[in-house]
Design an enzyme around this catalytic site. Structure first.
Site, PDB file in Angstrom:
ATOM      1  CG  HIS A  68      -1.600  -0.951  11.177  1.00 18.01           C
ATOM      2  ND1 HIS A  68      -0.638  -0.216  11.838  1.00 18.01           N
ATOM      3  CD2 HIS A  68      -1.084  -1.200   9.943  1.00 18.01           C
ATOM      4  CE1 HIS A  68       0.406  -0.031  11.047  1.00 18.01           C
ATOM      5  NE2 HIS A  68       0.161  -0.626   9.895  1.00 18.01           N
ATOM      6  CB  CYS A 186       3.710   0.989   5.313  1.00 20.41           C
ATOM      7  SG  CYS A 186       1.914   0.913   5.476  1.00 20.41           S
TER       8      CYS A 186
END
Length: 668
Positions: A68, A186
């Protein structure tokens, strides 16, 4: 109601994902996004995906891979899905290849509604019923319906799960049971952040504990209310980037890990938190095993130290760039004597170029004055978050006052950060906990760091700094060339890795010693480092042109991007080539960068800007000789890599001929 049904369409589903190689699988899924108009630039998007993959593996275990990224080449939040029979290796912690691959693509400026949808999808990947249904789906339309929430076999639809729960609205835990709070984050804030939160919630439920999670992700952050934090027995921080405002948890038993630990070992983290609470209840010191902001447990101390230093350098660089470029412009307009011009305050003439040059010089010099305090302050911030800023910046200012320069700034930043980190761990009465980060910690830490710099280490470091400055300014002849060669080798060896960062940090830090001297040795060092960093991508790009047959089609495409990356001083543009053939590419890069670095030092080119590549060429001293050095390094890189790859190609047919001859002899 917003349109949530278009996250994935049947055309974005591949139920027979053929490539077993990760890069080919990513390209195959990305091509579907391009074909549907979801991505505008295939190679640019894949470069963004690769950059995210380089930060940390995206294999989640249990056969799931979630590559991603956020990219300016994405037109709308989208998902491409592939199901592989052979599996694709995404470096999962359990070693299992991914048979379910979710490529999540988010625009650089996606709106919160769509990002919440992607976040909810990431959370659903922790649900075995959802992933099981995807493994059993018989058609692309069935997969799209499952993901879009049009068909929900045993799970809630994404659209319904999209709104993030409000911690303030959650009921106050009552009665028995462990009460926990957690923060997850993250680098991209899309997938791991929400998967970790979901895993912690499920693990807490299994353990009979209560937990509220603050997800610091792209879909926004709903901050944990102070009363919830105050009532919590322990804290879990699962993060790969700095936790915002971590001083809120001062005095609480804390488990501090990387975000993937929460995804893969959530039950263990809940158990560790319970053990810390038990230790505190038994009278033991409830020390928080905190490695520092952005430093998950288990990370090697050298990696943490590098991360802290690079945090400080990254915040310092804008001041170096602004100050250096303004001073260079001032010299270009008013000559080197502009350094002795009187203050423009009250003496500015709008029509005089001399006044404009003096204004630029004095503004740039003022900007340079912030270098060491900012370096020190944000090194401390990288270790212990906001509570350490005051001591770090004050320590950096003291370092400037005593002449210790950037070396003193590094020492004061580390000292301030670790001192405050220790103070955050103190178990203090609840009555004074609220004033710890705003009064007690700044007061004691600033005083302690001031004592350290003024009384203990400031003078010795100042002597070392003066020695370094004299050495750099005195570099000439073979010594200067050898330094350029050494720095060039370091820049090319790992292309953005630890050695590269050491060389760059040395050059950027040395800029603080240049002052207003037009030909200071530190300016030559910065020029050599930038030239050496430009050479590897440019050399690979040129090689793909002069010997196309030696490179794969994908490498030839990467070569087109490498022209721009190299010219912009982005050494990482050579990484795809080195990853594919390290034994031939890395030596070629090293030789070429050594050539460029040595020639720049020999030519005496200077540079005040810490970055920019050819775009700051007008501000480089001896620019034509500088370009000659870069061109020479590029040609050498190309020649060596073509030679080494050519030897490999020639060896292959020779080996095949030998095998054929052997068969003939046997048959005879």
């Amino acid at each position: 109601m917003s349109d949530t049904s278009g996250l994935i369409t049947p055309a974005l589903v591949d139920l027979h994902l053929a490539p077993a190689d990760k890069s080919e699988a990513l390209r195959s899924l990305a091509q579907r996004l391009v074909a549907e108009g979801r991505v505008t630039d295939l190679d640019g998007f894949l470069a963004d995906v690769a950059a995210r993959e380089a930060q940390a593996p995206t294999g989640m275990g249990d056969g799931i891979g979630i590559p991603h990224c956020r990219s300016p080449h994405v037109t709308r939040p989208s998902l491409a899905f592939g199901r592989s029979t052979r599996g694709v290796d995404f470096d999962a912690p359990d070693g299992r290849p991914a048979d379910l691959v979710f490529m999540i693509a988010a625009p650089a400026g996606a709106d919160d509604t769509h990002l919440r949808i992607l976040a909810a999808l990431a959370g659903r990947l922790m649900d075995p019923a959802f992933t099981g249904a995807l493994r059993e789906a018989g058609s692309p339309a069935a997969v799209a319906a499952l993901v879009n929430g049009e068909e929900a076999p045993a799970v809630a639809p994404v659209a319904a799960a999209a709104p993030e729960p409000d911690p303030a609205a959650a009921p106050e835990p009552t009665g028995g049971g462990l009460r926990l709070v957690a923060v997850t984050s993250c680098p991209t804030g899309i997938a791991h952040t929400y998967m970790a939160a979901k895993a912690l919630e499920l693990a807490a439920a299994r353990a009979g504990a209560r937990i509220q999670v603050e997800t610091q992700g792209s879909a926004g952050t709903t901050v944990l209310p102070p009363e919830v934090i105050a009532a919590a027995d322990a804290v879990i921080l699962a993060h790969d980037v700095e936790v915002r405002d971590r001083t809120r948890f001062a005095g609480k038993p804390t488990v501090d890990v990387g975000v993937k630990a929460a995804v893969n070992r959530a039950d263990d983290l809940i158990a560790r938190a319970a053990a810390l609470v038990a230790e505190a209840g038994s009278g033991a010191q409830a020390a928080t095993p905190v490695a520092g902001a952005g430093a998950p447990a288990g990370e090697h101390w050298a990696q943490r130290l590098r991360k802290y230093l690079m945090t400080g350098v990254s915040y310092m660089i804008p001041f170096v760039a602004a100050g250096g470029l303004l001073i260079a412009l001032a010299f270009a307009i008013g000559g080197y004597r502009i350094a002795s011009a009187p203050s423009v305050l009250g003496h500015f003439d709008w029509t005089s170029s001399h006044s404009w040059a003096a204004m630029l010089f004095q503004t740039g010099k003022t900007s340079f004055g912030f270098l060491v305090p900012i370096l020190s302050g944000y090194i401390a911030w990288g270790i212990a978050d906001r509570a350490a800023l005051a001591a770090g910046i004050a320590g950096g200012a003291v370092s400037v006052a005593v002449g210790a320069g950037f070396l003193g700034g590094i020492v004061s930043g580390l000292a301030a950060g670790f001192l405050v980190l220790w103070m955050i761990r103190w178990n203090v009465p609840r009555a004074i906990r609220g004033i710890m980060p705003v009064v007690v910690i700044p007061l004691l830490s600033v005083a302690a760091v001031g004592f350290l710099m003024f009384v203990l280490v400031g003078s010795p470091i100042a002597s070392a700094m003066n020695g370094l400055t004299d050495w750099l300014n005195g570099l000439s002849g073979s010594n200067a060339i050898l330094l350029g060669v050494l720095l060039g080798a370091m820049m090319a060896f790992d292309m953005g890795g630890p050695l590269n960062k050491v060389a760059y940090t040395f050059a950027a830090g040395a800029l603080t010693t240049a002052g207003t001297t037009p030909d200071a040795g530190s300016l030559k060092v910065m020029a050599a480092v930038m030239a050496a960093g430009m050479t590897p991508p440019l050399g690979m790009a040129l090689a793909t042109v002069v010997r196309r047959r030696l490179f794969t089609p994908e490498e030839r495409e990467n070569g087109k991007a490498a022209w721009v990356l190299g010219a912009s001083f982005i050494t990482e543009g050579a990484i795809p080539f080195a990853a594919a053939d390290p034994l031939r590419v890395i030596p070629a890069n090293i030789v070429g960068s050594m050539t460029a670095g040595g020639l720049v030092m020999a030519f005496g080119s200077t540079l005040r800007a810490p970055h920019g590549g050819i775009w700051v060429l007008p501000l480089i001293g001896s620019p034509f000789l500088y370009l000659l050095a870069v061109a020479a390094g590029t040609v050498v890189t190309t020649a060596v890599v073509v030679l080494l790859k050519g030897l490999r190609k020639d060896a292959a047919p020779a080996a095949a001929d030998s095998a054929v001859d052997g068969k003939v002899l046997v048959g005879a």
